[in-house]
Design a protein around this motif. Structure first.
Motif, PDB file in Angstrom:
ATOM      1  N   ARG A 209       0.827  -1.208   0.000  1.00  0.00           N
ATOM      2  CA  ARG A 209       0.000   0.000   0.000  1.00  0.00           C
ATOM      3  C   ARG A 209       0.861   1.258   0.000  1.00  0.00           C
ATOM      4  NH1 ARG A 209      -2.765  -3.176   3.831  1.00  0.00           N
ATOM      5  NH2 ARG A 209      -2.005  -1.899   5.561  1.00  0.00           N
ATOM      6  N   SER A 210       1.982   1.225   0.734  1.00  0.00           N
ATOM      7  CA  SER A 210       2.875   2.386   0.771  1.00  0.00           C
ATOM      8  C   SER A 210       3.507   2.652  -0.587  1.00  0.00           C
ATOM      9  CB  SER A 210       3.971   2.171   1.826  1.00  0.00           C
ATOM     10  OG  SER A 210       3.424   2.055   3.119  1.00  0.00           O
ATOM     11  N   LEU A 211       3.809   1.583  -1.328  1.00  0.00           N
ATOM     12  CA  LEU A 211       4.379   1.722  -2.670  1.00  0.00           C
ATOM     13  C   LEU A 211       3.305   1.877  -3.742  1.00  0.00           C
ATOM     14  CD1 LEU A 211       7.178  -1.009  -2.474  1.00  0.00           C
ATOM     15  CD2 LEU A 211       7.537   1.469  -2.591  1.00  0.00           C
ATOM     16  N   ARG A 212       2.023   1.800  -3.317  1.00  0.00           N
ATOM     17  CA  ARG A 212       0.865   1.913  -4.223  1.00  0.00           C
ATOM     18  C   ARG A 212       0.898   0.829  -5.308  1.00  0.00           C
ATOM     19  NH1 ARG A 212       0.615   7.413  -6.764  1.00  0.00           N
ATOM     20  NH2 ARG A 212       2.888   7.282  -6.716  1.00  0.00           N
ATOM     21  N   LEU A 213       1.213  -0.386  -4.881  1.00  0.00           N
ATOM     22  CA  LEU A 213       1.234  -1.504  -5.824  1.00  0.00           C
ATOM     23  C   LEU A 213      -0.183  -1.895  -6.224  1.00  0.00           C
ATOM     24  CD1 LEU A 213       3.924  -3.901  -4.265  1.00  0.00           C
ATOM     25  CD2 LEU A 213       4.268  -2.005  -5.871  1.00  0.00           C
ATOM     26  N   SER A 214      -0.329  -2.342  -7.443  1.00  0.00           N
ATOM     27  CA  SER A 214      -1.605  -2.868  -7.938  1.00  0.00           C
ATOM     28  C   SER A 214      -1.422  -4.339  -8.300  1.00  0.00           C
ATOM     29  CB  SER A 214      -2.084  -2.077  -9.156  1.00  0.00           C
ATOM     30  OG  SER A 214      -1.130  -2.152 -10.211  1.00  0.00           O
ATOM     31  N   HIS A 215      -2.545  -5.009  -8.572  1.00  0.00           N
ATOM     32  CA  HIS A 215      -2.529  -6.432  -8.919  1.00  0.00           C
ATOM     33  C   HIS A 215      -1.784  -7.237  -7.847  1.00  0.00           C
ATOM     34  CE1 HIS A 215      -2.829  -4.201 -12.802  1.00  0.00           C
ATOM     35  NE2 HIS A 215      -3.816  -5.081 -13.000  1.00  0.00           N
ATOM     36  N   ILE A 216      -2.149  -7.000  -6.597  1.00  0.00           N
ATOM     37  CA  ILE A 216      -1.475  -7.651  -5.477  1.00  0.00           C
ATOM     38  C   ILE A 216      -1.868  -9.123  -5.392  1.00  0.00           C
ATOM     39  CG2 ILE A 216      -1.303  -7.692  -2.957  1.00  0.00           C
ATOM     40  CD1 ILE A 216      -1.604  -4.680  -2.982  1.00  0.00           C
ATOM     41  N   CYS A 217      -0.876  -9.964  -5.158  1.00  0.00           N
ATOM     42  CA  CYS A 217      -1.108 -11.402  -5.014  1.00  0.00           C
ATOM     43  C   CYS A 217       0.007 -11.971  -4.153  1.00  0.00           C
ATOM     44  CB  CYS A 217      -1.136 -12.087  -6.381  1.00  0.00           C
ATOM     45  SG  CYS A 217       0.430 -11.973  -7.274  1.00  0.00           S
ATOM     46  N   PRO A 218      -0.194 -13.172  -3.602  1.00  0.00           N
ATOM     47  CA  PRO A 218       0.896 -13.797  -2.849  1.00  0.00           C
ATOM     48  C   PRO A 218       2.024 -14.240  -3.767  1.00  0.00           C
ATOM     49  CG  PRO A 218      -1.051 -15.212  -2.867  1.00  0.00           C
ATOM     50  CD  PRO A 218      -1.432 -13.950  -3.559  1.00  0.00           C
ATOM     51  N   THR A 235      -4.410 -15.648   0.070  1.00  0.00           N
ATOM     52  CA  THR A 235      -3.654 -16.255   1.160  1.00  0.00           C
ATOM     53  C   THR A 235      -2.424 -16.925   0.588  1.00  0.00           C
ATOM     54  OG1 THR A 235      -4.975 -18.289   1.021  1.00  0.00           O
ATOM     55  CG2 THR A 235      -5.659 -16.631   2.633  1.00  0.00           C
ATOM     56  N   GLY A 236      -1.300 -16.710   1.234  1.00  0.00           N
ATOM     57  CA  GLY A 236      -0.046 -17.307   0.805  1.00  0.00           C
ATOM     58  C   GLY A 236       1.116 -16.534   1.393  1.00  0.00           C
ATOM     59  N   TYR A 237       2.314 -17.002   1.131  1.00  0.00           N
ATOM     60  CA  TYR A 237       3.509 -16.334   1.642  1.00  0.00           C
ATOM     61  C   TYR A 237       3.946 -15.209   0.712  1.00  0.00           C
ATOM     62  CZ  TYR A 237       4.543 -19.598   5.426  1.00  0.00           C
ATOM     63  OH  TYR A 237       4.504 -20.317   6.597  1.00  0.00           O
ATOM     64  N   GLY A 238       4.302 -14.078   1.303  1.00  0.00           N
ATOM     65  CA  GLY A 238       4.834 -12.967   0.535  1.00  0.00           C
ATOM     66  C   GLY A 238       3.768 -12.168  -0.187  1.00  0.00           C
ATOM     67  N   VAL A 239       4.186 -11.010  -0.695  1.00  0.00           N
ATOM     68  CA  VAL A 239       3.293 -10.107  -1.426  1.00  0.00           C
ATOM     69  C   VAL A 239       4.007  -9.643  -2.691  1.00  0.00           C
ATOM     70  CG1 VAL A 239       1.959  -7.962  -1.333  1.00  0.00           C
ATOM     71  CG2 VAL A 239       2.308  -9.306   0.758  1.00  0.00           C
ATOM     72  N   GLN A 240       3.276  -9.612  -3.790  1.00  0.00           N
ATOM     73  CA  GLN A 240       3.847  -9.167  -5.055  1.00  0.00           C
ATOM     74  C   GLN A 240       2.847  -8.271  -5.770  1.00  0.00           C
ATOM     75  OE1 GLN A 240       5.894 -12.211  -7.114  1.00  0.00           O
ATOM     76  NE2 GLN A 240       6.084 -11.110  -9.060  1.00  0.00           N
ATOM     77  N   GLY A 241       3.360  -7.227  -6.436  1.00  0.00           N
ATOM     78  CA  GLY A 241       2.479  -6.307  -7.141  1.00  0.00           C
ATOM     79  C   GLY A 241       3.255  -5.402  -8.084  1.00  0.00           C
TER      80      GLY A 241
END
Length: 365
Positions: A209-218, A235-241
């Motif tokens: 959210r701080s980096l304003r990422l879109s299309h967020i997924c584990p 649900t899953g490990y880590g965040v990517q966007g």
């Protein structure tokens, strides 16, 4: 939500405690009174098995690398029955009981998400039946607990469990000191560890959210738990966007420094000219680097990077070791703010107790 300050003068209240070792036979070096819910028989102490909340079984594994040792693909499908006696939060109730506050916590950090090796949940139960102050921190160290006691907290919520291998307090160490403080003041302790890590759209997404990422997924989904994924698909490990616009490497690192407050970190791999896809895992998640780059990440952020692991992933792209502490510390501060918003109208005060990184970045100029 307030940031707890040091030096708060206690009111001198002393509460009776109930041991969290439900059903464990414990030899005593000193005598205890029945005020702790313990009966004495021929020099032995027997914990009252009627304690309202029991701990989950002991866990194996080293804390510094639990996410690497227990890869997501090893998780087995399982379902959990609802906890007996756990009531939903009742806004009309005059007194807010521990089970009600725990239900609010678990609405975010679902115990069904926790790994089998992780003792997330109630760490220490208490006799007190009213919660008016909730302390939130990353770790349940004696220093943090002492400050929470001075603030007169009723329940402490941490990310890391009191121990990954809970057992008898047979040594005079920090584990022993933390138990003595909690039991002596009759304070609840609850831990949300992998149950929080695996909630991709929860507090763990604060950096996205701080980096304003879109299309967020584990970064790595958990196979085999379709029942949970039906209710909580992220649900899953880590965040990517994806960043709103690609950033050059100097601009990206400046933004990362501004958000985290870090002035230095370790890196392996050569950075590209531009960064578009960002992946990260708070804590000790370097085992996800290869998966993150396979998913198209331009950079991966985590902590606890080891030498030989760095050799193996160096050619994949830039991996930054921000340390185990900072991403999880800010995650818990973020969650404390969210909990204050939820619980304020029910007269439960929430304060975040800052920890410190035991590993410092030192430069010799």
């Amino acid at each position: 939500m307030r940031e707890a300050s040091k030096g708060i003068k206690p009111r001198g209240r002393l509460f009776r405690a109930r041991s969290f070792f439900a059903g464990i036979r414990l030899p005593l070096a000193v005598g205890l009174t029945p005020s702790f819910g313990i009966s004495l028989r021929r020099g032995k102490a027997f914990i009252n098995p009627s304690a309202p909340v029991k701990l989950r079984p002991g866990i194996r594994g080293e804390h510094a690398s639990e996410k690497e040792q227990h890869a997501p693909q090893t998780k087995k499908a399982r379902t959990r029955a609802p906890k007996a006696g756990l009531r939903q939060f009742d806004p009309n109730e005059a007194r807010v009981q521990p089970e009600s506050v725990i239900s609010v916590i678990e609405s975010v950090a679902d115990p069904a998400l926790a790994e089998d090796w992780d003792p997330s949940g109630v760490q220490v139960a208490a006799n007190r039946r009213e919660i008016s102050r909730l302390a939130v921190a990353l770790d349940a160290t004696p220093s943090i607990i002492t400050r929470a006691v001075e603030w007169e907290a009723d329940l402490i919520l941490t990310h890391h469990p009191l121990s990954l291998n809970p057992g008898l307090p047979s040594r005079l160490d920090e584990y022993h000191a933390s138990l003595r403080l909690l039991l002596g003041r009759d304070i609840w302790l609850y831990s949300a560890h992998t149950s929080l890590d695996l909630r991709t759209d929860g507090p763990v997404s604060w950096l996205a959210r701080s980096l304003r990422l879109s299309h967020i997924c584990p970064v790595a989904e958990i196979p085999g738990n379709e029942a949970v994924k039906t209710v909580r698909p992220l649900t899953g490990y880590g965040v990517q966007g994806t960043l709103p616009v690609p950033l050059g490497w100097p601009r990206f690192t400046q933004e990362l420094s501004r958000i985290t407050g870090l002035s230095c970190w370790r890196r392996t791999g050569e950075p590209p000219k531009e960064i578009s896809q960002v992946a990260y895992c708070p804590g000790s998640g370097m085992g996800l680097a290869r998966t993150a780059f396979a998913n198209g990440a331009d950079v991966f952020l985590s902590g606890d990077l080891k030498y030989h692991a760095a050799q193996e992933i160096e050619s994949l792209g830039p991996t930054l070791d921000l340390g185990h502490f900072i991403l999880e510390e800010i995650m818990m501060r973020t969650w404390a703010s969210d909990l204050q918003t939820t619980l304020r109208e029910h007269s439960v005060d929430v304060a975040f107790f800052s920890g410190h990184d035991p590993i410092v970045c030192e430069t010799n100029q």
